[in-house]
Enzyme design. Structure first.
Site, PDB file in Angstrom:
ATOM      1  CD  GLU A  37      -2.770   1.361   2.355  1.00 33.01           C
ATOM      2  OE1 GLU A  37      -2.701   0.544   3.287  1.00 33.01           O
ATOM      3  OE2 GLU A  37      -3.536   2.336   2.338  1.00 33.01           O
ATOM      4  NE  ARG A 263       4.477  -8.190  10.574  1.00 33.58           N
ATOM      5  CZ  ARG A 263       3.742  -7.538   9.674  1.00 33.58           C
ATOM      6  NH1 ARG A 263       2.693  -8.101   9.131  1.00 33.58           N
ATOM      7  NH2 ARG A 263       4.049  -6.326   9.313  1.00 33.58           N
ATOM      8  CE  LYS A 273       3.473   0.215   4.669  1.00 34.78           C
ATOM      9  NZ  LYS A 273       2.330   0.041   3.786  1.00 34.78           N
TER      10      LYS A 273
HETATM   11  P1  ATP Z   1       0.033  -1.962   7.012  1.00 37.12           P
HETATM   12  O1  ATP Z   1       0.012  -2.280   8.451  1.00 37.12           O
HETATM   13  O2  ATP Z   1      -0.057  -0.520   6.701  1.00 37.12           O
HETATM   14  O3  ATP Z   1      -0.845  -2.842   6.160  1.00 37.12           O
HETATM   15  P2  ATP Z   1       2.154  -3.500   5.948  1.00 37.12           P
HETATM   16  O4  ATP Z   1       3.504  -3.526   6.553  1.00 37.12           O
HETATM   17  O5  ATP Z   1       1.323  -4.710   5.946  1.00 37.12           O
HETATM   18  O6  ATP Z   1       1.496  -2.295   6.623  1.00 37.12           O
HETATM   19  P3  ATP Z   1       1.717  -3.364   3.111  1.00 37.12           P
HETATM   20  O7  ATP Z   1       2.083  -2.277   2.185  1.00 37.12           O
HETATM   21  O8  ATP Z   1       0.303  -3.744   3.236  1.00 37.12           O
HETATM   22  O9  ATP Z   1       2.315  -2.952   4.490  1.00 37.12           O
HETATM   23  O10 ATP Z   1       2.609  -4.646   2.792  1.00 37.12           O
HETATM   24  C1  ATP Z   1       2.875  -5.106   1.520  1.00 37.12           C
HETATM   25  C2  ATP Z   1       3.282  -6.551   1.565  1.00 37.12           C
HETATM   26  O11 ATP Z   1       4.424  -6.719   2.362  1.00 37.12           O
HETATM   27  C3  ATP Z   1       2.188  -7.396   2.165  1.00 37.12           C
HETATM   28  O12 ATP Z   1       2.029  -8.552   1.372  1.00 37.12           O
HETATM   29  C4  ATP Z   1       2.683  -7.726   3.525  1.00 37.12           C
HETATM   30  O13 ATP Z   1       2.197  -8.951   3.942  1.00 37.12           O
HETATM   31  C5  ATP Z   1       4.206  -7.726   3.318  1.00 37.12           C
HETATM   32  N1  ATP Z   1       4.886  -7.391   4.574  1.00 37.12           N
HETATM   33  C6  ATP Z   1       4.699  -6.297   5.325  1.00 37.12           C
HETATM   34  N2  ATP Z   1       5.458  -6.341   6.433  1.00 37.12           N
HETATM   35  C7  ATP Z   1       6.158  -7.502   6.383  1.00 37.12           C
HETATM   36  C8  ATP Z   1       7.114  -8.139   7.231  1.00 37.12           C
HETATM   37  N3  ATP Z   1       7.509  -7.585   8.381  1.00 37.12           N
HETATM   38  N4  ATP Z   1       7.616  -9.320   6.841  1.00 37.12           N
HETATM   39  C9  ATP Z   1       7.232  -9.882   5.695  1.00 37.12           C
HETATM   40  N5  ATP Z   1       6.341  -9.353   4.855  1.00 37.12           N
HETATM   41  C10 ATP Z   1       5.791  -8.171   5.184  1.00 37.12           C
END
Ligand code: ATP
Ligand code: MG
Length: 561
Positions: A37, A263, A273
């Protein structure tokens, strides 16, 4: 895209894909996507997901889309889109012409919603957020049906069209899936699919006042793009039945499958974030690209290499259970990569002047130095040597312990790539007692080898020629947080490491570093790996970021505290 040299060890995701290929599912196609996002910069956790999704596509000769999951106008922007594009590319991945935006599907998603209404699978609900919460129930109690659940299809179609036209106030109505208010899974208790939000969108402007929820938009975006394996993090496990429910009703064939993995959690680091945004907005760091940030842009500026980050992501693998990875492993990967690649150079961080009384004034020798001890292919450079030099202040001790094998009264030391020098006398500032300069003599026979008389000189120290050195600023970074699990006890801001940045002005770097290209990386002999800062370096005035020390000094520092 680079192909891994050896086949990767299988993990549970690769097992699933292998099985799908064996059974001929998706006609042997593997299509993944990385769906950020654009409401922040991507970080090392995202890098794990990037490496996984693009890595699978590379390994199985499939495709990986880059999709901006931009269905919530709040906080999304073109700045973030551009940063994500730059960062994923920098990590070494290529999506060809498959850059997509969920916001491009708004019209199609709206049509899908209408289709659900027509099937009797969705309804317009007039409960506000509080009322909806009351109706939702708890883990132990079932929910209560909304009084609007049984509206006629015609009424629902009419109300939904009017929601879109902007006839109703924000939050006054929603479109909900008609699933099961008694479900054990709260996600399945008639989840909201669309909400009214009068908020301009960075791409669609004011065209929409209703926006689809993540759960509705995500699975359908996957389906529209022909994604076969929709890989996401574990917190979406409970949402999978909803993913499947929506896709089963609206997509005829080639339905994508959601697979969850753990994650990345990294010690001494925050990867939420929301918290990263807070660090930037409240100016605890200088920006998203502050070299202490775990963002890709921060790591790039710090001097981490994409190869090291990819190696790290491969080393940690993918698992089904959450765990905490030691940040020392990431630093280790960086060090390993730079040890191979980084040319060596000399820089004195805290200069102490040395005068060689027996070295002719005005004489300059150009010493040929190898750029890398194990890699002759990296060539040599000429380093000037003259009568006045700088060494590190802590490479001299007036009253040293026995084992100190650097310079001290009565002792000799080898200057890296140059002569053995011997202490003669020191000059102090009369008032402060501070050492101003040290006078030494040199042994002219020792430039290219050990002393002829066989005497042992143990220590080797680095130096620069005072006349030729370039004055530089060096920034020494330490971990941004003091404790392994910031925020676990109290406000995460209280766990910030007050000593995470030390700025050293007046450092003296060897002449060859005067115009080193921003972004280039070196091993400064005995000190660690350093990168020419891309933002603050001016012609002839380098600023160096310390990437990592040569050895992990964290254990020592935290012992002292
Ligand atoms: P938000 O809490 O704003 O949703 P987010 O960290 O999930 O934040 P996104 O932009 O939705 O951010 O994430 C994009 C992709 O990265 C998603 O598929 C998410 O699952 C993956 N992702 C985010 N954080 C991690 C992490 N710490 N480890 C592995 N994958 C991650
Ligand atoms: Mg997310």
């Amino acid at each position: 895209m680079e192909q891994p040299a050896a086949p990767l060890p299988n993990d549970f995701i690769r097992d699933i894909i292998d099985e799908d290929l064996k059974t001929g599912k998706n006609l042997g196609r593997v299509a993944t996507r990385f769906p950020p996002e654009p409401n922040g910069y991507i970080h090392i956790g995202h890098a794990k997901s990037v490496c996984l999704n693009f890595g699978l596509a590379g390994q199985y000769r499939g495709t990986c889309n880059l999709r901006m999951d931009d269905t919530d106008p709040l906080g999304e922007s073109m700045e973030f889109v551009e940063s994500i594009i730059r960062d994923v590319r920098w990590l070494g991945f290529d999506w060809g012409d498959r850059l997509f935006y969920a916001s491009d599907y708004f019209e199609k998603l709206y049509a899908f919603a209408v289709e659900l209404i027509k099937k009797g699978d969705a309804y317009v609900c007039d409960l506000n957020a509080d009322e909806m919460r009351e109706h939702r129930g708890t883990f132990t109690e079932p929910g209560k049906a909304s009084p609007y659940r049984n509206r006629s299809i015609d009424e629902n179609l009419d109300l939904f069209a009017r929601m879109r036209r902007g006839e109703f106030a924000d939050g006054s109505r929603t479109l909900r899936a008609k699933i099961d208010m008694g479900s054990a899974n709260i996600v399945m208790r008639d989840p909201v699919l669309y909400r009214i939000k009068r908020e301009p969108h960075y791409r669609t402007g004011n065209a929409w006042v209703i926006y689809p929820m993540y759960d509705f938009a995500h699975c359908l975006s996957d389906a529209l793009e022909g994604i076969t394996h929709s890989i996401c993090t574990l917190e979406f496990e409970n949402n999978r039945p909803l993913y499947d429910w929506i896709v089963a009703r609206l997509i005829e064939k080639d339905r994508p499958r959601q697979i969850e993995f753990a994650r990345l959690n990294l010690s001494y680091t925050v990867l939420s974030k929301r918290r990263l945004i807070e660090l930037v907005q409240k100016k605890y760091v200088s920006g998203w690209d502050d070299p202490r940030m775990p963002t890709v842009t921060g790591m790039r500026r710090r001097g981490y290499t994409p190869e090291a980050i990819r190696q790290f992501c491969q080393a940690i693998g993918v698992a089904k259970n959450d765990n905490l990875i030691d940040v020392a492993l990431l630093e280790h990967c960086v060090r390993e990569d730079l040890n191979e690649k980084a040319p060596r150079a000399m820089c004195v961080l805290r200069p102490l002047k040395i005068i060689l009384d027996d070295y002719p004034e005005g004489k300059v020798e150009q010493i040929q130095c190898a750029n890398h001890p194990q890699r002759p292919d990296m060539g040599t450079r000429r380093v000037p040597f003259s009568r006045e030099l700088y060494i590190e202040q802590d490479d001299f001790l007036e009253d040293p312990p026995k084992k100190y094998n650097r310079l001290a009264p009565g002792r000799e030391v080898r200057l890296r790539n140059a002569y053995i020098i011997k202490f003669e006398r020191l000059v102090k500032d009369e008032q402060s007692g501070r050492i101003i300069e040290i006078h030494c003599s040199h042994d002219p026979a020792t430039k290219d080898g050990p002393p002829a008389d066989g005497r042992k000189v143990q220590g080797v120290i680095h130096w620069v020629s005072a006349r030729h050195a370039v004055t530089a600023e060096v920034r020494i970074y330490d971990r941004l947080f003091r404790i392994a699990d910031p925020g676990s006890e109290e406000d995460f801001l209280k766990d910030l490491n007050p000593d995470s940045l030390e700025e050293l002005a007046g450092c003296q770097a060897e002449e060859s570093l005067r115009d080193s290209a921003p972004g280039s990386r070196y091993q400064f002999e005995r000190l660690g790996y350093f990168c020419v800062d891309e933002k603050d370096t001016k012609p002839g005035k380098p600023v160096f970021n310390r990437i990592v020390p040569l050895r992990d000094s964290w254990a020592k520092i935290s012992d002292k505290k």
